[in-house]
Design an enzyme around this catalytic site. Sequence first.
Site, PDB file in Angstrom:
ATOM      1  N   ASP A  13       0.816  -1.227   0.000  1.00 11.50           N
ATOM      2  CA  ASP A  13       0.000   0.000   0.000  1.00 11.50           C
ATOM      3  C   ASP A  13       0.845   1.271   0.000  1.00 11.50           C
ATOM      4  O   ASP A  13       0.440   2.286   0.551  1.00 11.50           O
ATOM      5  CB  ASP A  13      -0.942   0.036   1.226  1.00 11.50           C
ATOM      6  CG  ASP A  13      -1.746  -1.229   1.343  1.00 11.50           C
ATOM      7  OD1 ASP A  13      -2.245  -1.685   0.309  1.00 11.50           O
ATOM      8  OD2 ASP A  13      -1.856  -1.761   2.459  1.00 11.50           O
ATOM      9  N   LYS A  16       2.105   2.385  -4.985  1.00 11.97           N
ATOM     10  CA  LYS A  16       2.738   1.936  -6.235  1.00 11.97           C
ATOM     11  C   LYS A  16       1.857   2.257  -7.425  1.00 11.97           C
ATOM     12  O   LYS A  16       2.333   2.599  -8.494  1.00 11.97           O
ATOM     13  CB  LYS A  16       2.973   0.416  -6.196  1.00 11.97           C
ATOM     14  CG  LYS A  16       3.990  -0.033  -5.184  1.00 11.97           C
ATOM     15  CD  LYS A  16       4.193  -1.534  -5.212  1.00 11.97           C
ATOM     16  CE  LYS A  16       3.051  -2.344  -4.645  1.00 11.97           C
ATOM     17  NZ  LYS A  16       2.812  -2.178  -3.207  1.00 11.97           N
ATOM     18  N   GLY A  40      -4.358  -4.562  -4.739  1.00 11.30           N
ATOM     19  CA  GLY A  40      -5.448  -3.798  -5.336  1.00 11.30           C
ATOM     20  C   GLY A  40      -5.225  -2.321  -5.289  1.00 11.30           C
ATOM     21  O   GLY A  40      -4.678  -1.798  -4.330  1.00 11.30           O
ATOM     22  N   HIS A  41      -5.590  -1.646  -6.356  1.00  9.19           N
ATOM     23  CA  HIS A  41      -5.644  -0.202  -6.309  1.00  9.19           C
ATOM     24  C   HIS A  41      -6.683   0.293  -7.295  1.00  9.19           C
ATOM     25  O   HIS A  41      -7.089  -0.419  -8.204  1.00  9.19           O
ATOM     26  CB  HIS A  41      -4.275   0.444  -6.522  1.00  9.19           C
ATOM     27  CG  HIS A  41      -3.623   0.079  -7.804  1.00  9.19           C
ATOM     28  ND1 HIS A  41      -2.685  -0.902  -7.896  1.00  9.19           N
ATOM     29  CD2 HIS A  41      -3.801   0.561  -9.042  1.00  9.19           C
ATOM     30  CE1 HIS A  41      -2.303  -1.003  -9.148  1.00  9.19           C
ATOM     31  NE2 HIS A  41      -2.954  -0.135  -9.874  1.00  9.19           N
ATOM     32  N   GLN A 219       2.186  -5.987  -3.175  1.00 15.06           N
ATOM     33  CA  GLN A 219       2.506  -6.006  -1.738  1.00 15.06           C
ATOM     34  C   GLN A 219       3.818  -5.259  -1.496  1.00 15.06           C
ATOM     35  O   GLN A 219       4.126  -4.344  -2.241  1.00 15.06           O
ATOM     36  CB  GLN A 219       2.565  -7.444  -1.190  1.00 15.06           C
ATOM     37  CG  GLN A 219       1.213  -8.115  -1.073  1.00 15.06           C
ATOM     38  CD  GLN A 219       0.784  -8.808  -2.346  1.00 15.06           C
ATOM     39  OE1 GLN A 219       1.562  -9.483  -2.964  1.00 15.06           O
ATOM     40  NE2 GLN A 219      -0.472  -8.647  -2.729  1.00 15.06           N
TER      41      GLN A 219
HETATM   42  P1  IMP Z   1      -2.479 -12.771   2.122  1.00 12.10           P
HETATM   43  O1  IMP Z   1      -1.569 -12.245   1.071  1.00 12.10           O
HETATM   44  O2  IMP Z   1      -3.924 -12.573   1.803  1.00 12.10           O
HETATM   45  O3  IMP Z   1      -2.160 -14.189   2.476  1.00 12.10           O
HETATM   46  O4  IMP Z   1      -2.230 -11.915   3.465  1.00 12.10           O
HETATM   47  C1  IMP Z   1      -1.011 -12.013   4.190  1.00 12.10           C
HETATM   48  C2  IMP Z   1      -0.597 -10.661   4.739  1.00 12.10           C
HETATM   49  O5  IMP Z   1      -0.282  -9.790   3.662  1.00 12.10           O
HETATM   50  C3  IMP Z   1      -1.689  -9.927   5.535  1.00 12.10           C
HETATM   51  O6  IMP Z   1      -1.058  -9.172   6.545  1.00 12.10           O
HETATM   52  C4  IMP Z   1      -2.303  -8.993   4.510  1.00 12.10           C
HETATM   53  O7  IMP Z   1      -2.918  -7.883   5.107  1.00 12.10           O
HETATM   54  C5  IMP Z   1      -1.061  -8.610   3.733  1.00 12.10           C
HETATM   55  N1  IMP Z   1      -1.364  -8.175   2.353  1.00 12.10           N
HETATM   56  C6  IMP Z   1      -1.664  -8.945   1.292  1.00 12.10           C
HETATM   57  N2  IMP Z   1      -1.844  -8.203   0.190  1.00 12.10           N
HETATM   58  C7  IMP Z   1      -1.640  -6.932   0.552  1.00 12.10           C
HETATM   59  C8  IMP Z   1      -1.645  -5.691  -0.167  1.00 12.10           C
HETATM   60  O8  IMP Z   1      -1.879  -5.617  -1.372  1.00 12.10           O
HETATM   61  N3  IMP Z   1      -1.382  -4.582   0.576  1.00 12.10           N
HETATM   62  C9  IMP Z   1      -1.080  -4.640   1.904  1.00 12.10           C
HETATM   63  N4  IMP Z   1      -1.054  -5.763   2.604  1.00 12.10           N
HETATM   64  C10 IMP Z   1      -1.325  -6.903   1.930  1.00 12.10           C
END
Ligand code: IMP
Length: 415
Positions: A13, A16, A40-41, A219
Amino acid sequence: MRADLIVGLQWGDEGKGKIVDLLAQEFDYVVRYQGGHNAGHTIVLDGKKYALHLIPSGILNPKAINVIGNGVVVSPAALIKEMAQFENLQGRLYVSDKAHMIFEHHAAIDAAKEARRGKNAIGTTGRGIGPSYADKVARAGFRIGELLDPKVLVAKMMDYYEEHRPLFEALGVAIPTHEQVAVEIEGYARALAPFIADTTQIVWNAIDRDKRVLLEGAQGTLLDIDHGTYPFVTSSTTIAGGACSGVGLAPKEIGKVIGIAKAYTTRVGNGPFPTEDHGEDGERIRKAGAEFGTTTGRPRRCGWFDAVAMRYACRLNGTDDVALMKLDCLDGFERIKVCVAYEVDGKRIDYVPADLSRVVPVYEEMPGWKSVVGIRHYDQLPETAKQYIQKIEDVVGVRVRLISTSPDRLDTIKR
Ligand code: IMP
């Protein structure tokens, strides 16, 4: 021509989207290499809002070709839904035949495991990202290319469900019938077949023809499966090196690495966050930055800039330039804190240890500024804002080349 790369330097977040969107105009190809629809954005163009989770940001540039690389985990259902926002995608979007798929049961397993973890939950996005990557590594996954032979795929999936029945039953996850799976897979195959390709060859050809290729990370570095705050991480290699395996590129084919960081720090989900502010300052940053997750709507945890974690992230990614986002969201603070070192058991350290939960941040306080909103030239920044940027550059050891002063694409300082 080597491929340039954009990577998040914090916990995701970082903004990007704005930079990729800005740069995507200059690139012929935009390529995702890891993650899935957990990312996502939203991009606003000509007054219309587009929500992007899987499709690379180049999709809004009519001339760019967009590639979902093999390192991405793809929910066919989510991809089809996202594709519906656009017309004439044929020839502008390709998805790797080697990318693994996410099905409904992956999301159900994700949710069930999170529920069982209780207060130790990771705080995943619940999209099934971890279970899909787990199947891939366990050599039990299903690749997008298999959609081209639906009957064989359906039979394999029924075998998979049988093999995993005890686990599914223990977690209370429903197993679909043969007919349900057949209907689902045939639908996916019809919608996605024209877009399935050997994307490694596509990217190699682009590089060989001197096309400009942008690799778009999702991420952030501190969510990397190896180098992040394990186990509170995502399940992919989010750092720049992930693009090598996630697309099929040799390290020397990666050119410039642009790291993106916010002027403060946020994190969604659980896990250590040394500079988190639980008080008024954190709340004020959350409000100013509208810090709520784009994918899940969760409020983000907020805190001060962590220059120690940044230095680590810059080194891991081989960062050439930094883009500092949302500087305007620190407007109006009288004093601004920057974490310049950590303390563990009373000992000062200047690196990120394996267990970040035990560190205590050491801060330097700096004077704030009134407003930087909409400033487009470095010279016009208040002196105190320049000092803040200088401090970050000094501690991190990397040049801040782009500074964002509002969500508008044009409100960006280039140095
Ligand atoms: P997962 O990717 O859904 O397995 O989540 C694992 C961790 O990554 C959690 O703390 C989520 O909040 C974080 N996370 C996954 N995708 C994003 C993103 O696009 N932005 C911020 N945090 C993310």
